[in-house]
Design an enzyme around this catalytic site. Structure first.
Site, PDB file in Angstrom:
ATOM      1  N   MET A 107      71.075  40.712  33.436  1.00  0.00           N
ATOM      2  CA  MET A 107      72.243  40.641  32.557  1.00  0.00           C
ATOM      3  C   MET A 107      73.399  40.009  33.323  1.00  0.00           C
ATOM      4  O   MET A 107      73.788  40.502  34.385  1.00  0.00           O
ATOM      5  CB  MET A 107      72.629  42.027  32.037  1.00  0.00           C
ATOM      6  CG  MET A 107      71.620  42.626  31.074  1.00  0.00           C
ATOM      7  SD  MET A 107      72.129  44.252  30.444  1.00  0.00           S
ATOM      8  CE  MET A 107      71.733  45.289  31.881  1.00  0.00           C
TER       9      MET A 107
ATOM     10  N   GLN B  74      66.333  35.598  38.712  1.00  0.00           N
ATOM     11  CA  GLN B  74      66.171  34.821  37.490  1.00  0.00           C
ATOM     12  C   GLN B  74      66.963  33.518  37.593  1.00  0.00           C
ATOM     13  O   GLN B  74      68.154  33.536  37.897  1.00  0.00           O
ATOM     14  CB  GLN B  74      66.636  35.587  36.256  1.00  0.00           C
ATOM     15  CG  GLN B  74      66.299  34.817  34.975  1.00  0.00           C
ATOM     16  CD  GLN B  74      66.877  35.414  33.726  1.00  0.00           C
ATOM     17  OE1 GLN B  74      68.092  35.367  33.532  1.00  0.00           O
ATOM     18  NE2 GLN B  74      66.024  35.977  32.869  1.00  0.00           N
TER      19      GLN B  74
ATOM     20  N   CYS C 177      68.483  33.093  27.097  1.00  0.00           N
ATOM     21  CA  CYS C 177      69.923  33.319  26.957  1.00  0.00           C
ATOM     22  C   CYS C 177      70.452  32.577  25.727  1.00  0.00           C
ATOM     23  O   CYS C 177      70.259  31.365  25.597  1.00  0.00           O
ATOM     24  CB  CYS C 177      70.666  32.849  28.197  1.00  0.00           C
ATOM     25  SG  CYS C 177      72.464  33.095  28.081  1.00  0.00           S
TER      26      CYS C 177
ATOM     27  N   LYS D 104      61.173  34.862  30.824  1.00  0.00           N
ATOM     28  CA  LYS D 104      61.843  35.687  29.817  1.00  0.00           C
ATOM     29  C   LYS D 104      62.356  34.777  28.709  1.00  0.00           C
ATOM     30  O   LYS D 104      63.050  33.804  28.976  1.00  0.00           O
ATOM     31  CB  LYS D 104      62.996  36.484  30.409  1.00  0.00           C
ATOM     32  CG  LYS D 104      63.620  37.472  29.426  1.00  0.00           C
ATOM     33  CD  LYS D 104      64.665  38.358  30.099  1.00  0.00           C
ATOM     34  CE  LYS D 104      65.132  39.473  29.159  1.00  0.00           C
ATOM     35  NZ  LYS D 104      65.895  38.975  28.007  1.00  0.00           N
TER      36      LYS D 104
ATOM     37  N   ASN E  70      61.396  43.686  24.930  1.00  0.00           N
ATOM     38  CA  ASN E  70      62.809  43.829  25.250  1.00  0.00           C
ATOM     39  C   ASN E  70      63.627  43.784  23.966  1.00  0.00           C
ATOM     40  O   ASN E  70      63.280  43.080  23.028  1.00  0.00           O
ATOM     41  CB  ASN E  70      63.216  42.689  26.201  1.00  0.00           C
ATOM     42  CG  ASN E  70      64.702  42.635  26.501  1.00  0.00           C
ATOM     43  OD1 ASN E  70      65.317  41.592  26.385  1.00  0.00           O
ATOM     44  ND2 ASN E  70      65.292  43.746  26.879  1.00  0.00           N
ATOM     45  N   GLY E  71      64.721  44.563  23.953  1.00  0.00           N
ATOM     46  CA  GLY E  71      65.642  44.545  22.822  1.00  0.00           C
ATOM     47  C   GLY E  71      65.798  45.882  22.158  1.00  0.00           C
ATOM     48  O   GLY E  71      64.863  46.395  21.555  1.00  0.00           O
ATOM     49  N   ASP E  72      66.976  46.481  22.291  1.00  0.00           N
ATOM     50  CA  ASP E  72      67.365  47.689  21.551  1.00  0.00           C
ATOM     51  C   ASP E  72      66.684  48.973  22.019  1.00  0.00           C
ATOM     52  O   ASP E  72      66.606  49.929  21.251  1.00  0.00           O
ATOM     53  CB  ASP E  72      67.131  47.521  20.044  1.00  0.00           C
ATOM     54  CG  ASP E  72      68.042  46.488  19.419  1.00  0.00           C
ATOM     55  OD1 ASP E  72      69.041  46.106  20.056  1.00  0.00           O
ATOM     56  OD2 ASP E  72      67.755  46.037  18.292  1.00  0.00           O
TER      57      ASP E  72
ATOM     58  N   GLY F 137      67.986  46.467  28.749  1.00  0.00           N
ATOM     59  CA  GLY F 137      69.210  45.745  29.032  1.00  0.00           C
ATOM     60  C   GLY F 137      70.433  46.607  28.774  1.00  0.00           C
ATOM     61  O   GLY F 137      70.834  47.421  29.597  1.00  0.00           O
ATOM     62  N   ARG F 138      71.018  46.435  27.591  1.00  0.00           N
ATOM     63  CA  ARG F 138      72.281  47.111  27.289  1.00  0.00           C
ATOM     64  C   ARG F 138      72.175  48.627  27.340  1.00  0.00           C
ATOM     65  O   ARG F 138      73.182  49.315  27.564  1.00  0.00           O
ATOM     66  CB  ARG F 138      72.791  46.640  25.926  1.00  0.00           C
ATOM     67  CG  ARG F 138      73.295  45.190  25.934  1.00  0.00           C
ATOM     68  CD  ARG F 138      73.636  44.683  24.557  1.00  0.00           C
ATOM     69  NE  ARG F 138      72.451  44.534  23.722  1.00  0.00           N
ATOM     70  CZ  ARG F 138      72.474  44.346  22.411  1.00  0.00           C
ATOM     71  NH1 ARG F 138      73.631  44.307  21.773  1.00  0.00           N
ATOM     72  NH2 ARG F 138      71.347  44.198  21.734  1.00  0.00           N
TER      73      ARG F 138
END
Length: 343
Positions: A27, A79, A109, A148, A209-211, A233-234
């Site tokens: 990130m 990365q 990205c 990714k 990946n995601g959420d 991630g977040r």
């Protein structure tokens, strides 16, 4: 707390064995070396550097080089992003020479400043260029290369399975798929079921990946996607222990509690001092501000307190210019949150 779960094994990324299958996502401006060290201490299986622009890395741009820093990271993954095969290859060799055990290529990205330069997820509209970039990196280094990306540029062209097949054929050893298209950015919900088409297309490990923001999300994500592991991630913002909690859950079936508030406070102070040392005083203080805000929000949530408590302390702390006063303020904030919890 016991939740329904399906255990996952360790990741094998080419010649590199990874203990577990829960990875801290790269990130920008977040997963610097201090953050990665902390996440790994708490049990993340792997932590990937923030995105490193290949061209700037080649020229020794100071802040870019710091993004690729891996001091104290046992299994160092860098990365890289770019759109010129030769430049990416040179940057990959530099990263390997500096100790990277894995090289990840960013083709996901969605930021306009990246896609305008035909890098990141813009490469989902030019699979031939994407293929040449991957081949250049794989051919440049001896360490495993990973990729990714996202489902596609938009819903009309979900090209991730085709890109994954090409990447595997060239020699990529693992693929991570964010379950959104570029045009979605971070809106709506990640489509975990769409990741299954990528898993079905290749034999190498695939991460979803995601959420993933709650421990119980891991089971749903793995079930829907069929993936071999997850990337967070977040969900780790303000919670560097969260990937480790998920890893523990997927190993044991039990969901660990958040660290005590005193421990959360000490983690934030150690990170704060780490950022000052990593970036220098001025840049370190600026980089730390977003983390302080997230950490306060996490602490009040752990304590069952109103978000207003975090907001009040955030307003006070983020205007301070003296690092010593910031550390004192962090201690006062957590004491206040703890007092409110006890009350």
């Amino acid at each position: 707390m016991t939740l329904c779960f399906s255990p996952v094994g360790n990741l094998q990324i080419g010649t590199v064995a990874v203990p577990g299958a829960v990875v801290l996502a790269p990130m920008a401006g977040i997963t610097d070396a201090p953050m990665r060290r902390m996440a790994l201490r708490y049990g993340a299986s792997l932590a990937v550097s923030e995105m490193v622009a290949a061209g700037a890395f080649e020229t020794g741009h100071e802040e870019t080089v710091l993004r690729a820093e891996g001091a104290g990271v046992a299994l160092h993954a860098v990365q890289l992003a770019g759109n010129e095969p030769e430049s990416l290859a040179r940057a990959a060799r530099l990263a390997e020479a500096a100790g990277a055990a894995l090289i990840d290529i960013n083709m996901g990205c969605p930021a306009k400043r990246v896609t305008t330069g035909l890098a990141g997820s813009a490469l989902l509209r030019d699979l031939d260029l994407a293929t040449r970039l991957i081949a250049a990196v794989v051919g440049a280094v001896s360490v495993p290369v990973t990729l990714k990306t996202r489902l596609g540029w938009d819903g009309a062209a979900t090209v991730a399975p085709e890109l994954a097949r090409r990447a595997e054929a060239i020699g990529v050893r693992m693929i991570t798929i964010h379950g959104r298209t570029r045009c979605q950015f971070y809106t709506g919900r990640a489509d975990w079921t769409a990741i299954r088409a990528v898993k079905d297309a290749v034999s190498i490990p695939v991460l979803a990946n995601g959420d993933l923001v709650a421990i119980e999300d891991a089971t749903a994500m793995l079930t829907a996607s069929g993936a071999d592991g997850v990337m967070i991630g977040r969900g780790a913002q303000g919670r560097p222990w969260f990937p480790g909690q998920v890893a523990s859950f997927l190993r044991t079936g039990r969901a660990p509690a958040d660290p005590p508030l005193a421990e959360q406070r000490d983690v934030l102070i150690e990170l704060y001092e780490g950022w000052l040392g990593h970036y220098g005083r001025e840049l370190g203080m600026r980089c730390a501000r977003k983390h302080i805000g997230w950490s306060l929000a996490s602490a009040t949530a752990s304590a069952g307190r109103s978000p207003d408590v975090a907001a009040s302390w955030r307003r006070q702390l983020l205007t301070l210019e003296d690092p010593a006063r910031v550390v004192t303020g962090i201690r006062d904030a957590y004491d206040d949150i703890g007092w409110r919890e006890a009350a």
